[in-house]
Each structure stands twice: as structure tokens, then as C-alpha cells.
Motif scaffolding. Structure first.
Motif, short mmCIF file in Angstrom:
data_model
loop_
_atom_site.label_atom_id
_atom_site.label_comp_id
_atom_site.label_asym_id
_atom_site.label_seq_id
_atom_site.Cartn_x
_atom_site.Cartn_y
_atom_site.Cartn_z
N LEU A 1 14.61 -6.26 -22.12
CA LEU A 1 13.87 -6.81 -23.25
C LEU A 1 12.45 -7.18 -22.82
N GLY A 2 12.33 -7.82 -21.65
CA GLY A 2 11.02 -8.17 -21.14
C GLY A 2 10.18 -6.96 -20.84
N ALA A 3 10.82 -5.85 -20.44
CA ALA A 3 10.10 -4.63 -20.14
C ALA A 3 9.72 -3.87 -21.40
N THR A 4 10.42 -4.13 -22.49
CA THR A 4 10.17 -3.38 -23.73
C THR A 4 9.24 -4.15 -24.66
N VAL A 5 9.51 -5.43 -24.88
CA VAL A 5 8.62 -6.25 -25.70
C VAL A 5 7.68 -6.98 -24.74
N MET A 6 6.47 -6.45 -24.59
CA MET A 6 5.57 -6.92 -23.54
C MET A 6 4.55 -7.92 -24.09
N PRO A 7 4.51 -9.15 -23.54
CA PRO A 7 3.55 -10.15 -24.06
C PRO A 7 2.10 -9.67 -23.98
N HIS A 8 1.71 -9.04 -22.87
CA HIS A 8 0.30 -8.66 -22.75
C HIS A 8 -0.07 -7.57 -23.75
N ALA A 9 0.92 -6.72 -24.13
CA ALA A 9 0.64 -5.71 -25.16
C ALA A 9 0.41 -6.36 -26.52
N ILE A 10 1.11 -7.46 -26.76
CA ILE A 10 0.92 -8.20 -28.02
C ILE A 10 -0.49 -8.79 -28.05
N TYR A 11 -0.92 -9.37 -26.93
CA TYR A 11 -2.27 -9.96 -26.88
C TYR A 11 -3.35 -8.90 -27.05
N VAL A 12 -3.20 -7.77 -26.35
CA VAL A 12 -4.30 -6.81 -26.29
C VAL A 12 -4.41 -5.95 -27.54
N PHE B 1 10.35 -14.37 -20.38
CA PHE B 1 10.09 -15.78 -20.65
C PHE B 1 8.74 -15.98 -21.32
N GLY B 2 7.82 -15.06 -21.15
CA GLY B 2 6.51 -15.18 -21.77
C GLY B 2 6.45 -14.69 -23.20
N ILE B 3 7.48 -13.97 -23.64
CA ILE B 3 7.45 -13.38 -24.98
C ILE B 3 7.36 -14.43 -26.08
N PRO B 4 8.17 -15.51 -26.06
CA PRO B 4 8.07 -16.49 -27.16
C PRO B 4 6.68 -17.09 -27.32
N PHE B 5 5.95 -17.27 -26.20
CA PHE B 5 4.61 -17.85 -26.28
C PHE B 5 3.63 -16.91 -26.99
N ALA B 6 3.99 -15.63 -27.07
CA ALA B 6 3.14 -14.67 -27.79
C ALA B 6 3.60 -14.46 -29.23
N ILE B 7 4.91 -14.28 -29.42
CA ILE B 7 5.37 -13.87 -30.75
C ILE B 7 5.46 -15.03 -31.74
N ILE B 8 5.74 -16.24 -31.26
CA ILE B 8 5.85 -17.37 -32.21
C ILE B 8 4.48 -17.70 -32.82
N VAL C 1 16.39 -14.67 -31.16
CA VAL C 1 17.21 -13.89 -30.23
C VAL C 1 16.62 -13.92 -28.83
N ILE C 2 15.31 -13.74 -28.73
CA ILE C 2 14.65 -13.73 -27.42
C ILE C 2 14.76 -15.10 -26.76
N VAL C 3 14.52 -16.16 -27.51
CA VAL C 3 14.60 -17.51 -26.94
C VAL C 3 16.01 -17.82 -26.47
N LEU C 4 17.02 -17.47 -27.26
CA LEU C 4 18.42 -17.73 -26.87
C LEU C 4 18.80 -16.95 -25.62
N LEU C 5 18.32 -15.71 -25.52
CA LEU C 5 18.60 -14.92 -24.34
C LEU C 5 17.98 -15.55 -23.09
N ASN C 6 16.78 -16.08 -23.24
CA ASN C 6 16.14 -16.75 -22.11
C ASN C 6 16.88 -18.03 -21.72
N LEU C 7 17.37 -18.77 -22.72
CA LEU C 7 18.16 -19.98 -22.42
C LEU C 7 19.44 -19.62 -21.68
N ALA C 8 20.06 -18.51 -22.09
CA ALA C 8 21.27 -18.05 -21.38
C ALA C 8 20.96 -17.72 -19.93
N LEU C 9 19.80 -17.13 -19.69
CA LEU C 9 19.39 -16.82 -18.32
C LEU C 9 19.23 -18.09 -17.48
N ILE C 10 18.60 -19.12 -18.07
CA ILE C 10 18.40 -20.38 -17.36
C ILE C 10 19.75 -20.98 -16.96
#
Length: 453
Positions: free
Chosen positions: A242-253, A399-406, A437-446
Motif C-alpha cells: 500500500l505504501g509503495a502504491t499510494v505514494m505521499p510524495h506523488a500526492i504532493y507533487v 505511515f506518511g499517507i494519512p498526513f497527505a490524504i486527510i 482503511v490506511i490509518v487502521l492498517l498502520n495501527l495494526a502494524l504498530i
């Protein structure tokens, strides 16, 4: 606001000397006949349609640059690892991730078109000084993780192709990508896009060739579309994919790329035209990127599963050479090299957008490049397993995705910012579910990391 065609004149009514409806005057063509004027009119309409199609094609491009982020070496590592270890189990993760990516990249591009600003720039205007700098720190960590994956991938490719040491390969990738960055400015945007598109073509051929030679059973692929996970490691891999597919820096740029390419759209008509073109741009570009990602997983599941050492890029390369011949292995390595070079250029461009928007400073190109390049070279120098470092970098990106998509979702739903282009209720619901979904998956990882699961 809907566009209404206003007639330039009133209805044509027959005058005293005119023929009525359905009548034919002397010299007129009869029913079913067409005179030279009708034929010329038809040709003009065809030419007009072709011209409009070419104009629409000319508007495409920014999403293809952003899509490079979705086929970077981190994707290669995560998808090959998933396929080699678990077969077709996680195909559904890539499908869901790609659909989320389409939605988010469309929102990012739309934000740039409507506001004429990048996502980091808009956030930088709305955050206080301390919050803005804190936000920049996490975004910069994401940029470093991104460059780590891309430089590692390029270095591995150079080692596979030419036997170069990883550190030397990383330096070469850094130098070439820095030279490519000189093309990335509004005046040379089309040239930069052309270079990236050429590399995308190499990536597609390099990674899809093996799948064409030995395609997987359709039933197994369809079975992989059923959502399920087997154990803690599959959760880790799912987050990595998921982190490799939904890329935070691609969202920013992406929000900045559309402004560089199209300029500021000053009229509602221009904005509507660009938003329509952006939908096609995003869908086509992300379908190509999604096909490459799924192909990588299928290639590993079909040809590498159960073979010792094939859950690494180097092991996958050797296995491809053994099972499909050295030609296919070389194509795979060339695709990996193109992926590393293109994606590190796009990632560095995103770093510039993040810095400019959140720090309100213009950082020299070489300094920006060194900030993200040096950590990657350090990882190569200390001898960390490259493939596992790639996978972990993708988890960090997740882990960086929520800071971009929210924040993106909040901005694109705000009518005071977006006006008539604000997200509708359905789009807002889907975006909220994706974020959850992304946030819950990250919480599961933690939880897994803390409990040692």
C-alpha cells in the motif's frame, strides 16, 4: 455550473419566397442525396473532431509523471516479495491500492488546477509556524524513505547489469537523476515529461515481458482478488504494498505538476476543460502503473514461489534467468534501472515542492538532492540487505499517507476553496473510507511491532 449553449439567432421561419419544411425548390437535391456542400461539411466536422482529440491529448502528461512513483523499485521489492512468499494471495491489495491512488491523484491534480497552488503551498499558508515545520519534518522523512527505495533499486540494477558495487551504483543514480532534474521547470516541463514517459515505456516492457512468456492461470489470478490475509507478515507486506502504491510524495507533487504544465487557469471554462482532461490523464496513467504492479506480483507468484532466495530482487533476477533465460532477466534489470532513475527524479522534484510550500524557502538543487541522497548511500555502505530495506522504506511511506490524504480531502471538499469543483458527497465518503482503511492498517502494524507478532 453547467454550460448552456445559447443560440446566436432565433428559429428559422420560412419567408414569402422560401420553401417550407420538407419542400424542395428547383435545383435542390432530393431526399437521400448529398451535394458537394454536405460532403465538405462532413469533412470539416471530422477534421474538427480530430483537432479536438489532439488538443485533449496535448493536455495529458502530469499524471504520467506522478505515476512513475507507483512503479518505483520499492514496488518491485514489495510485489516480488509478496508473490514469491504468498503466491496470488495479495493481488487484491494492489487492486484496492490502485483504485485509491486514482481517486487521490485526481483530487491532487484538481486542487492544483482550481487553486493554482500546490498542496504543500496551501497547507503552508494555513498552518502556524511550529505546525508548518513539524509537518515539513514528517514530509521530509517520507521524501528520504522514497529516495532510499529509488536509489537502492537503481544501484541493484547497475550491479545486476554491470557488476558495479552498490555504493558506486548509488552515486551514479544520484548524479544522473540530478542532471534529469535540471529539466524539471515550467519552461522545460514537456521535455521532462517526454523523458519520464520514455522511461515508463522501458519499465512497462521490462516488467511485463516475463509475464507474456509464462502467463499465470486465470483461476489463480481471480482467486487472488478475494480479500484475505494469512498471519502478521502478510499484514506487513500489505502495508508495504500500500505504501509503495499510494505514494505521499506523488500526492504532493501532482498538484504542482499541473500548474507547471498548464499555468494558472483563470476562467471557469478553462478549469472545466483541464479537470475533464485530468480525469483521463489520471485513469490512463494509473491503469498502466497498476498493470505493472500486478504483473510483478503475478510474475513472482507464477515463476518464483517456493524457490529459495527469490523473495529478494537479486534472487528474483537469478530465478528469472534460470527459468526464462538471460534475455528476460536483462529486460527485468533494465526496467528496474529505468524505474530507479525516473522515480528518484520525480521524488526529488516532490521534495522541492514540499520545501518551497512548507518552509517558504527556495533551496538550491544540489542541497535538496544531497538531503535525500546521503541517507540512501549510508544504507548501501553499511551493508543492510537492500531488498528488505526497500520493503521497510515502503512501510514507512505507508505511515506518511494519512498526513497527505486527510488534508487533501478536507481542502478539495471545501467550497470556499474549490467553488463548484468541490468534491461531492459520494467522493467525500469514498475518500474518508480510504483514509480510514490506511490509518487502521498502520495501527495494526504498530500493534504487531510492539507485541512482536
Amino acid at each position: 455550473m453547467s454550460q448552456v449553449d445559447t443560440p446566436t439567432s432565433g428559429p428559422d421561419l420560412p419567408g414569402p419566397g422560401d420553401s417550407g419544411p420538407g419542400d424542395s425548390g428547383p435545383g435542390d437535391s432530393g431526399p437521400g442525396d448529398s451535394g458537394p456542400g454536405d460532403s465538405e461539411s462532413a469533412r470539416e466536422q471530422i477534421r474538427g473532431r480530430r483537432l479536438r482529440s489532439l488538443r485533449h491529448l496535448a493536455l495529458l502528461g502530469p499524471a504520467f509523471v506522478a505515476a512513475i512513483a507507483y512503479v518505483d523499485p520499492g514496488n518491485v521489492a514489495a510485489n516480488i516479495t509478496a508473490g514469491a512468499r504468498y503466491g496470488f494471495l495479495l493481488v487484491w491489495v494492489l487492486v484496492v491500492a490502485n483504485l485509491i491512488a486514482m481517486l487521490i491523484q485526481y483530487q491532487s491534480a484538481k486542487l492544483g488546477i482550481v487553486t493554482g497552488r500546490s498542496l504543500p503551498g496551501l497547507l503552508g499558508e494555513r498552518l502556524g509556524r511550529r505546525a508548518r515545520r513539524s509537518y515539513w519534518v514528517q514530509a521530509e522523512v517520507v521524501a528520504i524513505a522514497t529516495d532510499l527505495a529509488e536509489v537502492l533499486g537503481g544501484a541493484i540494477a547497475l550491479q545486476l547489469l554491470f557488476g558495479l558495487p552498490l555504493v558506486l551504483g548509488g552515486i551514479i543514480v544520484g548524479v544522473i537523476s540530478t542532471l534529469m532534474l535540471t529539466l524539471q521547470n515550467p519552461r522545460r516541463q514537456r521535455t521532462f515529461e517526454s523523458v519520464i514517459l520514455a522511461m515508463l515505456a522501458i519499465i512497462v516492457v521490462g516488467f511485463l515481458a516475463g509475464l507474456v512468456v509464462n502467463p499465470p492461470p486465470v483461476g489463480d489470478v481471480l482467486g487472488g482478488l478475494i480479500p484475505r490475509l494469512h498471519g502478521p507478515e502478510t499484514v506487513l507486506l500489505a502495508a508495504s504494498m500500500l505504501g509503495a502504491t499510494v505514494m505521499p510524495h506523488a500526492i504532493y507533487v501532482h498538484s504542482a505538476l499541473v500548474v507547471d504544465r498548464h499555468g494558472i487557469a483563470k476562467t471557469p471554462e478553462r478549469r472545466k476543460k483541464l479537470v475533464r482532461a485530468t480525469r483521463w490523464d489520471v485513469v490512463v496513467a494509473l491503469m498502466i502503473a497498476g498493470a505493472v504492479n500486478i504483473a510483478l506480483l503475478l510474475l513472482a507468484a507464477q515463476n518464483l514461489r517456493g524457490k529459495e532466495g527469490t523473495d529478494t530482487i537479486e534472487g528474483a533476477y537469478r530465478a528469472v534467468a534460470d527459468t526464462m533465460g538471460p534475455g528476460m532477466a536483462t529486460a527485468f534489470a533494465i526496467g528496474l534501472l529505468a524505474s530507479g532513475l525516473a522515480s528518484t527524479s520525480v521524488g526529488s522534484s516532490a521534495g522541492a515542492v514540499i520545501m518551497a510550500g512548507l518552509l517558504h524557502k527556495r533551496i538550491p538543487l544540489l542541497v535538496r538532492r544531497l538531503v535525500t541522497l546521503i541517507p540512501a548511500l549510508v544504507v548501501l555502505a553499511v551493508g543492510v540487505d537492500p531488498t528488505w530495506a526497500l520493503v521497510l522504506s515502503q512501510v514507512l511511506l505507508s505511515f506518511g499517507i494519512p498526513f497527505a490524504i486527510i488534508p487533501l480531502g478536507r481542502l478539495t471538499a471545501d467550497r470556499s476553496i474549490m467553488g463548484e469543483f468541490a468534491d461531492g458527497i459520494l467522493l467525500r465518503i469514498v475518500a474518508t473510507v480510504a483514509s480510514a482503511v490506511i490509518v487502521l492498517l498502520n495501527l495494526a502494524l504498530i500493534v504487531l511491532v510492539i507485541t512482536g507478532g
